[in-house]
Scaffold this active site. Structure first.
Site, PDB file in Angstrom:
ATOM      1  N   GLY A  15       0.803  -1.209   0.000  1.00 42.19           N
ATOM      2  CA  GLY A  15       0.000   0.000   0.000  1.00 42.19           C
ATOM      3  C   GLY A  15       0.840   1.264   0.000  1.00 42.19           C
ATOM      4  N   THR A  16       1.992   1.221   0.654  1.00 45.58           N
ATOM      5  CA  THR A  16       2.877   2.386   0.682  1.00 45.58           C
ATOM      6  C   THR A  16       3.356   2.743  -0.723  1.00 45.58           C
ATOM      7  OG1 THR A  16       3.607   2.051   2.960  1.00 45.58           O
ATOM      8  CG2 THR A  16       5.115   3.226   1.506  1.00 45.58           C
ATOM      9  N   ASN A  54      -6.478   4.577   9.927  1.00 45.73           N
ATOM     10  CA  ASN A  54      -5.916   3.311  10.370  1.00 45.73           C
ATOM     11  C   ASN A  54      -5.628   3.256  11.866  1.00 45.73           C
ATOM     12  OD1 ASN A  54      -3.818   5.256   9.772  1.00 45.73           O
ATOM     13  ND2 ASN A  54      -2.336   3.627  10.072  1.00 45.73           N
ATOM     14  N   GLN A  60      -7.451   0.337   4.791  1.00 45.43           N
ATOM     15  CA  GLN A  60      -8.246  -0.291   5.859  1.00 45.43           C
ATOM     16  C   GLN A  60      -9.673  -0.610   5.401  1.00 45.43           C
ATOM     17  OE1 GLN A  60      -7.166  -1.363   8.769  1.00 45.43           O
ATOM     18  NE2 GLN A  60      -5.111  -0.486   8.646  1.00 45.43           N
ATOM     19  N   SER A 119      -3.867  -3.164   0.177  1.00 43.11           N
ATOM     20  CA  SER A 119      -2.755  -4.027   0.580  1.00 43.11           C
ATOM     21  C   SER A 119      -3.317  -5.350   1.069  1.00 43.11           C
ATOM     22  CB  SER A 119      -1.942  -3.350   1.687  1.00 43.11           C
ATOM     23  OG  SER A 119      -0.775  -4.071   1.964  1.00 43.11           O
ATOM     24  N   ALA A 120      -2.830  -6.465   0.505  1.00 39.44           N
ATOM     25  CA  ALA A 120      -3.425  -7.784   0.752  1.00 39.44           C
ATOM     26  C   ALA A 120      -3.367  -8.208   2.209  1.00 39.44           C
ATOM     27  CB  ALA A 120      -2.727  -8.833  -0.122  1.00 39.44           C
ATOM     28  N   HIS A 121      -2.330  -7.798   2.923  1.00 38.70           N
ATOM     29  CA  HIS A 121      -2.182  -8.320   4.293  1.00 38.70           C
ATOM     30  C   HIS A 121      -3.136  -7.662   5.284  1.00 38.70           C
ATOM     31  CE1 HIS A 121       0.309  -5.142   6.419  1.00 38.70           C
ATOM     32  NE2 HIS A 121       0.458  -4.757   5.163  1.00 38.70           N
ATOM     33  N   THR A 124       9.245  -7.706 -12.851  1.00 35.61           N
ATOM     34  CA  THR A 124       8.548  -8.991 -12.952  1.00 35.61           C
ATOM     35  C   THR A 124       7.509  -9.113 -11.845  1.00 35.61           C
ATOM     36  OG1 THR A 124      10.542 -10.001 -13.869  1.00 35.61           O
ATOM     37  CG2 THR A 124       8.853 -11.493 -12.999  1.00 35.61           C
ATOM     38  N   CYS A 181       3.689   1.215  10.985  1.00 35.44           N
ATOM     39  CA  CYS A 181       4.601   1.903  10.051  1.00 35.44           C
ATOM     40  C   CYS A 181       5.147   3.202  10.626  1.00 35.44           C
ATOM     41  CB  CYS A 181       3.879   2.208   8.742  1.00 35.44           C
ATOM     42  SG  CYS A 181       3.376   0.735   7.836  1.00 35.44           S
TER      43      CYS A 181
END
Length: 385
Positions: free
Chosen positions: A72-73, A155, A183, A203-205, A243, A333
């Site tokens: 996300g950053t 967040n 979020q 962001s996936a996590h 890639t 973060c």
């Protein structure tokens, strides 16, 4: 020892279904997706594009509007920097409550490109002052090209932005609209076809997928106007060279699909946990203070609850961890260690409570249950006694 993980706003556990599909991709689909001269490469390319289609479907976007990133950053950086370099934005309107990937980036853009940065005022409890936003837009829109960058769900305190009202203002003053939706996506309903957003990030996590993979949503009419910040390839519609992380993309796609398929039940479960936690905290800690709108269900995301514990104790997080409860003092973060205090909490602490109290962010996830809240309350009782 029983443990309760209540730091889901920092990161979430990866679903077993996601781990399985990622493992299969690592094992069987190892081709370079740019090597389309042979079947291994074409298979990898097909996996990426099928994932892009599924992701777009889940957020009601077009596949060409989804650009994969490492996180996300990076996604926030791509939008902010590209807005200035490619879209010729000369003024960025944001708030002091944004994630550092926005705040530090706009600061850098101000230094490097002499971009005017104006901060929108914050009302009580961290609410964005929309009257001030309109005043600043009105002052600048005839002189400069503007980008508004405001987080959809904070967040740290969970406040929800009145996104449709901001969208109306952006349209009125012909302004680009970016939102950090990290979020939100996977945890809260979003429909990009109906949304006023020009740019959004994920962001996936944050929704039970892997770390190291995210995406940026770029409204279709802007895709061809954005040039790569990382050069050396022509991947991701020429916007993000390098890639692709095939197994990460598959994991992201699977995690988002699972989240969106059960989103209503997912949100109801987490909201009930949050309400239960609020009720138990009030019984246990009479002088508790809730930060922002995190204790107001219809004005905050279900996942985040932020409090002031009525005692100054830099080791409180460590003591809770020893008793099996994992929580944080804010964005992972923003700081290293326990002593750094969130810039968000500092910004909204108009009663100077920080000198006598300790801020705590409790964040819930799909895998939590009432026993986790009970363990938290039990830990607070031990510390209090």
């Amino acid at each position: 020892m029983k443990r309760a993980y209540l730091d889901n706003a920092a990161t979430t556990p990866v679903r077993s279904e996601v781990i399985k599909v990622m493992g299969n991709t690592l094992r069987y689909s190892f081709g370079n997706p740019s090597s389309t001269q042979h079947s291994y490469g074409r298979e990898a390319r097909s996996i990426i594009e099928e994932s892009r289609i599924r992701i777009a479907k889940n957020i009601k976007a077009y596949p060409s509007e989804i650009i994969f990133t490492s996180c996300g950053t990076e996604a926030n950086n791509i939008i902010l920097r590209s807005a200035v370099i490619d879209l010729k934005v000369q003024c960025i309107l944001t708030s002091p409550l944004e994630h550092y990937s926005v705040l530090q980036t706009v600061s850098d853009l101000s230094y490097r490109y002499k971009v005017l940065v104006e901060f929108i005022k914050i009302e009580d409890k961290g609410i964005i002052d929309l009257n001030h936003l309109e005043m600043v837009l009105k002052k600048n829109f005839t002189k400069r090209r503007i980008l508004v960058s405001l987080m959809y769900a904070n967040n740290e305190i969970g406040n929800l932005l009145e996104i449709d009202k901001v969208g109306i203002l952006c349209k009125k003053y012909n302004t680009y609209f970016h939102s950090d939706t990290i979020q939100i996506i996977g945890n809260y309903p979003i429909n990009m076809k109906k949304s006023p957003l020009d740019f959004a990030t994920a962001s996936a996590h944050k929704f039970y997928g892997p770390k190291g993979i995210g995406f940026v949503f770029i409204r279709e009419k802007f895709v061809k106007k954005i040039k790569p910040l990382i050069t050396g390839g022509n991947q991701e519609y020429g916007i993000r060279s390098g890639t692709e992380n095939v197994y990460g993309i598959v994991g992201l796609s699977k995690a988002l699909h699972l989240a969106c398929c059960n989103l209503t039940n997912h949100m109801e479960k987490i909201l009930n946990l949050k309400l239960y936690c609020i009720s138990e905290l009030k019984k246990t800690i009479p002088n508790i203070v809730f930060n922002g709108l995190s204790d107001t269900p219809d004005k905050s995301v279900p996942t985040i609850l932020n409090i002031f514990y009525p005692k100054k104790d830099h080791l409180l997080y460590f003591h809770l961890d020893l008793m099996g409860v994992s929580i944080s003092n804010g964005s992972s973060c923003n700081s290293i260690g326990f002593k750094n205090i969130s810039h968000v909490i500092k910004s909204i602490d108009n009663k100077n409570l920080l000198k006598d109290m300790t801020p705590i962010r409790i964040s819930f996830g799909f895998f939590n249950n009432k026993k986790d809240v009970d363990l938290l309350i039990k830990a607070f009782n031990k510390i209090k006694n």
